[in-house]
Enzyme design. Structure first.
Site, mmCIF file in Angstrom:
data_model
loop_
_atom_site.group_PDB
_atom_site.id
_atom_site.type_symbol
_atom_site.label_atom_id
_atom_site.label_comp_id
_atom_site.label_asym_id
_atom_site.label_seq_id
_atom_site.Cartn_x
_atom_site.Cartn_y
_atom_site.Cartn_z
ATOM 1 N N ARG A 188 -6.673 3.374 -15.139
ATOM 2 C CA ARG A 188 -6.742 4.110 -13.876
ATOM 3 C C ARG A 188 -7.470 5.453 -13.984
ATOM 4 N NH1 ARG A 188 -2.980 5.772 -11.262
ATOM 5 N NH2 ARG A 188 -3.757 5.218 -9.216
ATOM 6 N N GLY B 214 0.772 -1.233 0.000
ATOM 7 C CA GLY B 214 0.000 0.000 0.000
ATOM 8 C C GLY B 214 0.801 1.281 0.000
ATOM 9 N N PRO C 212 4.646 -4.820 -0.973
ATOM 10 C CA PRO C 212 4.496 -3.638 -1.830
ATOM 11 C C PRO C 212 4.269 -4.019 -3.288
ATOM 12 C CG PRO C 212 6.812 -4.020 -1.385
ATOM 13 C CD PRO C 212 6.052 -5.049 -0.576
ATOM 14 N N GLY C 213 3.403 -3.286 -3.943
ATOM 15 C CA GLY C 213 3.197 -3.468 -5.378
ATOM 16 C C GLY C 213 3.570 -2.177 -6.086
ATOM 17 N N ARG C 214 2.649 -1.220 -5.994
ATOM 18 C CA ARG C 214 2.833 0.076 -6.641
ATOM 19 C C ARG C 214 4.188 0.734 -6.314
ATOM 20 N NH1 ARG C 214 -1.757 3.140 -7.565
ATOM 21 N NH2 ARG C 214 -2.729 1.785 -6.022
ATOM 22 N N CYS D 75 -14.801 3.847 -27.575
ATOM 23 C CA CYS D 75 -16.129 4.457 -27.620
ATOM 24 C C CYS D 75 -16.773 4.535 -26.248
ATOM 25 C CB CYS D 75 -17.007 3.698 -28.601
ATOM 26 S SG CYS D 75 -16.301 3.743 -30.242
ATOM 27 N N GLU D 76 -16.212 5.351 -25.384
ATOM 28 C CA GLU D 76 -16.730 5.624 -24.039
ATOM 29 C C GLU D 76 -16.334 7.049 -23.705
ATOM 30 O OE1 GLU D 76 -18.311 3.536 -21.929
ATOM 31 O OE2 GLU D 76 -18.023 1.667 -23.031
HETATM 32 C C1 LIG Z 1 -3.070 -5.000 -3.816
HETATM 33 C C2 LIG Z 1 -2.452 -5.619 -2.627
HETATM 34 C C3 LIG Z 1 -1.126 -5.309 -2.289
HETATM 35 C C4 LIG Z 1 -0.299 -4.293 -3.021
HETATM 36 O O1 LIG Z 1 -0.837 -3.019 -2.934
HETATM 37 P P1 LIG Z 1 0.017 -1.769 -3.418
HETATM 38 O O2 LIG Z 1 -0.832 -0.610 -3.107
HETATM 39 O O3 LIG Z 1 0.250 -1.926 -4.878
HETATM 40 O O4 LIG Z 1 1.299 -1.773 -2.654
HETATM 41 C C5 LIG Z 1 -0.573 -5.980 -1.224
HETATM 42 N N1 LIG Z 1 -1.273 -6.897 -0.524
HETATM 43 C C6 LIG Z 1 -2.546 -7.210 -0.819
HETATM 44 C C7 LIG Z 1 -3.259 -8.223 -0.015
HETATM 45 C C8 LIG Z 1 -3.172 -6.584 -1.880
HETATM 46 O O5 LIG Z 1 -4.449 -6.882 -2.157
#
Ligand SMILES: *Cc1c(COP(=O)(O)O)cnc(C)c1O
Length: 414
Positions: free
Chosen positions: A312, A239, A274-276, A342-343
């Site tokens: 997004r 997150g 972490p992802g984002r 087409c939106e």
């Molecule tokens: C989506 C998600 C993440 C990653 O979230 P980011 O905002 O991209 O860091 C981590 N854990 C869980 C369980 C998620 O659903």
């Protein structure tokens, strides 16, 4: 430090001018910087140095095999939400014993697959899932390592669609029910209680809610210990937010500091997901202006990328900076930057002042996370190509889809 910078008036990815990539591989095209991808992971490594910790990259943010492979080679673990993502991690050389499996709807098949591969932990999100997992593990004569994903009920103060730790959303087990469910899990023969997990939301710019969540997780962990349920790991989720426009997110170390302060002296292994934060600012979407259209009220820059490539803006009204790849012209006009889909919701940016002409290239910034991963074939648009730049070399890591691939699985009635 940015890995996308202007050199002699041309926007470059590391050492490669973006027009070179457009010429060789076409547009729309996702372009990532290898150095940028690894730099963020390294920040986590440094911030967690000296601790028993595992960074599990949230695969859903960007699941390209080349990116997974870079992270696997750098020692990362992975947070997955489907059997498909698990297959990707393994195909990319990732180690299943460093995989945590999140998500509210794991199927029996996905559980079997993950048990067979020996993943690190299932993050269990409901009592029903716990029962099913116990049954399946019994059938395959294994014990499933589990953590309960607990909902700490703290407000992450982010967009409601990406806030996940509040009472009343579909994720996790209510804080007040967690203790009883752990007691129940202890009695199940085919599960092994390994840890506890939480994930309160996405694009968090302030670590205070995550630190508050960590506090609540620790309180629960200690109550469990008092009952003889000793947890071996604490998974504090992902997150961590990034800068899209003018946000001022803390550094990785700055974000983690107040959380790690709460964990001082704890012996449990610490996981983050972490992802984002790892991929968001490591990628851009390169697109070309097809037409400039001057309407009565607004001017439109119609580009060859659309909501199917980058959802997004349409989905969250999210802002992405839009930069001209060439810096030559000086007279700016205010444009709606829109795609061909087409939106009316098909836009990439509203009211952007741009000095551009038809045929010019634009770079949609901060598109590395939840860009390609959320793309679709709406309007029978083939998915974009993906390129990773390393120094002065560009590598195609996903070919542009062909039209034939889009309907290859379809059949007409006899
Ligand atoms: C989506 C998600 C993440 C990653 O979230 P980011 O905002 O991209 O860091 C981590 N854990 C869980 C369980 C998620 O659903």
């Amino acid at each position: 430090m940015s890995f996308f910078v202007y050199r002699d008036g041309t926007l470059c990815a590391e050492g490669v001018p973006l027009p070179q990539i457009a010429a060789a591989h076409g547009t729309p095209c996702y372009v990532y910087s290898r150095a940028a991808l690894l730099a963020r992971l390294e920040e986590f490594r440094q911030a967690l140095a000296g601790r028993d910790a595992l960074v599990c990259y949230a695969v859903k943010a960007n699941s390209n095999l080349a990116i997974l492979n870079l992270f696997a080679r750098a020692g990362a673990g992975f947070d997955i939400v489907s059997g498909g993502e698990l297959a990707r991690v393994v195909a990319a050389g990732g180690d299943p014993s460093r995989v945590v499996f999140s998500g509210v709807g794991k199927s029996a098949d996905e559980m079997r697959q993950a048990l067979a591969m020996g993943i690190f932990c299932f993050n269990v999100e409901s009592a029903a899932e716990l029962e099913r997992l116990n049954d399946i593990a019994g059938q395959v004569v294994k014990r499933a390592s589990i953590a309960l994903r607990v909902n700490p009920d703290v407000d992450p103060k982010t967009h409601p669609y990406i806030s996940t730790g509040l009472r009343g959303n579909k994720f996790g087990v209510a804080y007040g029910e967690a203790l009883a469910l752990y007691r129940h899990a202890r009695a199940l023969p085919h599960v092994d209680i390994a840890g506890i997990a939480c994930h309160i939301g996405s694009q968090l710019l302030d670590p205070a809610p995550a630190a508050e969540a960590a506090d609540k997780i620790l309180t629960l962990t200690d109550r469990l210990a008092a009952e003889g349920i000793a947890l071996r790991h604490l998974d504090l989720g992902g997150g961590i937010g990034i800068r899209y426009r003018d946000e001022t997110p803390p550094s990785v170390a700055g974000y983690l500091a107040p959380i790690l302060a709460k964990l001082a002296g704890r012996k449990e292994k610490i996981l983050f997901e972490p992802g984002r934060a790892l991929v968001g600012n490591a990628g851009i979407l390169l697109t070309r202006i097809e037409h400039l259209k001057h309407g009565e009220e607004k001017n439109f820059a119609i580009v060859d990328a659309a909501m199917n490539d980058l959802m997004r803006p349409a989905l969250y009204d999210a802002w992405h900076d839009i930069l001209p790849v060439g810096q030559g012209a000086s007279d700016t006009t205010e444009y709606e930057v829109v795609g061909p889909v087409c939106e009316s919701g098909d836009f990439l940016g509203h009211a952007r002042a741009l000095a551009v002409a038809e045929g010019d290239l634009l770079s949609i910034m901060s598109a590395g996370a939840y860009g390609m991963a959320m793309s679709s074939n709406y309007n029978t648009r083939p998915r974009a190509a993906e390129v990773i730049v390393d120094g002065d070399q560009a590598f195609v890591v996903r070919e542009r889809e062909t039209i034939e691939q889009l309907f290859a699985g379809e059949r007409v009635l006899p």
